[in-house]
Scaffold this active site. Structure first.
Site, PDB file in Angstrom:
ATOM      1  N   LYS A 193      -7.612   5.113   1.447  1.00  0.00           N
ATOM      2  CA  LYS A 193      -6.885   5.947   0.488  1.00  0.00           C
ATOM      3  C   LYS A 193      -7.343   7.409   0.539  1.00  0.00           C
ATOM      4  CE  LYS A 193      -4.754   2.472  -1.912  1.00  0.00           C
ATOM      5  NZ  LYS A 193      -5.158   1.276  -1.158  1.00  0.00           N
TER       6      LYS A 193
HETATM    7  C1  PLP Z   1      -4.555   0.113  -0.802  1.00  0.00           C
HETATM    8  C2  PLP Z   1      -5.250  -0.806   0.140  1.00  0.00           C
HETATM    9  C3  PLP Z   1      -4.541  -1.668   1.007  1.00  0.00           C
HETATM   10  C4  PLP Z   1      -3.037  -1.796   0.982  1.00  0.00           C
HETATM   11  O1  PLP Z   1      -2.384  -0.630   1.429  1.00  0.00           O
HETATM   12  P1  PLP Z   1      -0.833  -0.378   1.099  1.00  0.00           P
HETATM   13  O2  PLP Z   1      -0.576   1.013   1.482  1.00  0.00           O
HETATM   14  O3  PLP Z   1      -0.701  -0.602  -0.391  1.00  0.00           O
HETATM   15  O4  PLP Z   1      -0.037  -1.377   1.863  1.00  0.00           O
HETATM   16  C5  PLP Z   1      -5.259  -2.452   1.900  1.00  0.00           C
HETATM   17  N1  PLP Z   1      -6.606  -2.401   1.938  1.00  0.00           N
HETATM   18  C6  PLP Z   1      -7.317  -1.596   1.112  1.00  0.00           C
HETATM   19  C7  PLP Z   1      -8.801  -1.630   1.187  1.00  0.00           C
HETATM   20  C8  PLP Z   1      -6.671  -0.766   0.190  1.00  0.00           C
HETATM   21  O5  PLP Z   1      -7.397   0.028  -0.625  1.00  0.00           O
END
Ligand code: PLP
Length: 469
Positions: free
Chosen positions: A113
């Site tokens: 993120k």
């Molecule tokens: C947010 C997240 C995901 C999922 O990603 P999306 O963009 O919602 O499909 C997978 N793994 C981790 C560790 C995340 O923080």
């Protein structure tokens, strides 16, 4: 480059006008009116660029209303070696079986993120300064998004963050990460309830249009288009790192929840990056896997969403999925409206065989699912064979990648978090603690700053009002 809504009810807007918007006014998601196409000469010119240089070249195609010198400044501040731990920003490693892992989790909160949120923090500050405005972000988090947003926005003059989290439901590491921030503009609010209660409070405040306008309330959720654009960059970077020349193709396997990450892969592919397949990996919450296997998209309620050991993928309604379906059905906004009224009514929809053939043949999508036992087995095998400890979400990706990999396919798994965030499951798999990156050794013993409130909208509003007074 102008932006349109997947539901057709918005006059086209330039990039900067969309940055602070969540949903389009008609309830749809924003997309560029068309994808910029890059040719072989551009790929050749980009192969040797640094991460920030590459980000500039790609993002400027989407954000052509930001003067070039300003955009350069934004990406240079966002993608620095000091923030992401190396000049490469997203280095790659190969496992013994040839699978590549694209490291996206070396930012301040140890999850992918950060890749988008660090950019968003710089972009918000820029846009707000240009307009002489301030923004108060109200969000709900079950872990990764909230901390990534706080670390991206901390110390920014024109921005306050009010982040709701479920009291006592996050890991000690995740709590400490968020609550130990001492910046005045960061407000942690622990809600006595579940993540859904936090989410409901945010929605209730959003629906109080008077309060929202009076206090300039905004969001940073995963439907934000600027986040998707920022993620497009690491698909290009991953391609360059995993190949020797631009004659080669790669496939990506993406641990998925809200479809935000893999949606960026779809955009990169539409732009002309030589991506063979996009593999969507889910955990036990397999609403996306069900769609790609059967054509049926049937979002589930929170009563049918399982709590798993890859919690950031415990999502049963993939908010970014509407963007892909819009492209899939020839950008027919009326049809998207019809499909999503069925989603909102709780029915979901089913697409026909001919359309689903195009999903795989034309758009390159396939999928697979992983469960707790797979995760544990994968973490053990990668540790034993490669001496690498992977986190639970990345393990879901590796499991699905190994299952679907074709002979000779250059397959890149996206690493979405570091194992230090999910110590409990790592101990279950390996009987020892995951490695901790430098700087995080004493995280849980730092002083914490958090206010605990009951799950009550009025009390949250009162707190926001008081803090901004
Ligand atoms: C947010 C997240 C995901 C999922 O990603 P999306 O963009 O919602 O499909 C997978 N793994 C981790 C560790 C995340 O923080």
């Amino acid at each position: 480059m102008n932006y349109v809504s997947t539901r057709g009810g918005m006059a086209p807007l330039p990039f900067c006008e969309t940055v602070l918007m969540g949903l389009a006014p008609d309830g749809g998601l924003l997309l560029p009116a068309s994808y910029p196409r890059i040719d072989r000469a551009a790929l050749d010119a980009w192969r040797g660029l640094s991460y920030a240089e590459l980000a500039f070249e790609i993002i400027r195609l989407f954000a052509d209303d930001i003067p070039e010198a300003d955009l350069k400044g934004i990406v240079e501040r966002a993608y620095r070696a000091e923030v992401f731990g190396s000049e490469a920003i997203t280095p790659i490693k190969r496992l013994r079986d040839g699978l590549a892992i694209l490291e996206l989790s070396n930012g301040p909160t140890l999850a992918f993120k950060d890749m988008a949120m660090q950019f968003l923090g710089q972009l918000f500050e820029y846009v707000l300064d240009q307009r002489g405005e301030t923004l108060n972000i109200l969000g709900a988090t079950s872990g990764d998004t909230g901390s990534a947003a706080e670390y991206a926005m901390r110390g920014k003059r024109s921005i306050n963050v009010f982040m709701l989290s479920p009291d006592g439901k996050m890991s000690a590491f995740q709590r400490a990460q968020m609550y130990s921030l001492q910046d005045e503009n960061i407000h942690n609010i622990a809600i006595q309830g579940m993540f859904d209660d936090c989410q409901d409070i945010v929605k209730a405040v959003q629906n109080d249009h008077g309060f929202k306008a009076r206090h300039k309330i905004g969001t940073v959720n995963s439907i934000n288009w600027a986040r998707v654009v920022a993620q497009v960059v690491y698909y290009f970077n991953g391609y360059f790192r995993a190949t020797q020349s631009n004659d080669e193709t790669v496939s990506f396997c993406v641990p998925s929840g809200n479809f935000g990450n893999v949606c960026a892969g779809h955009v990169a592919r539409q732009m002309g990056l030589p991506i063979e397949r996009l593999i969507v990996a889910t955990n036990e919450n397999d609403v996306l896997d069900e769609f790609f296997r059967t054509g049926r998209y049937a979002p589930r309620g929170s009563d049918r969403t399982y709590v798993t050991s890859s919690p950031s993928m415990d999502i049963s309604k993939a908010s970014n999925f509407e963007r892909f379906v819009f492209d899939l059905i020839g950008r027919d906004a009326e049809e998207v409206k019809r499909l999503w009224s069925a989603v909102d009514a709780g029915w979901g929809f089913e697409l026909g065989e001919e359309t689903m053939r195009r999903v795989s043949e034309e758009f390159g999508f396939v999928s697979g699912a992983s469960a707790h036992a797979d995760r544990i087995a994968t973490i053990r095998r990668v540790d034993a064979e490669d001496g690498v400890v992977v986190d639970t979400h990345t393990a879901d990706g590796i499991k699905v990648a190994r299952e679907l990999r074709r002979e000779g396919e250059n397959l890149v798994c996206l690493e979405t978090a570091l194992p230090a965030k999910f110590a409990e499951t790592i101990r279950e798999a390996l009987d020892r603690d995951p490695p901790r990156p430098a700087g995080f050794e004493a995280l849980e013993s730092l002083p914490q700053r958090v206010v605990t409130l009951p799950a009550d909208v009025e009390q949250v509003k009162a707190l926001v009002e008081k803090a901004l007074a």
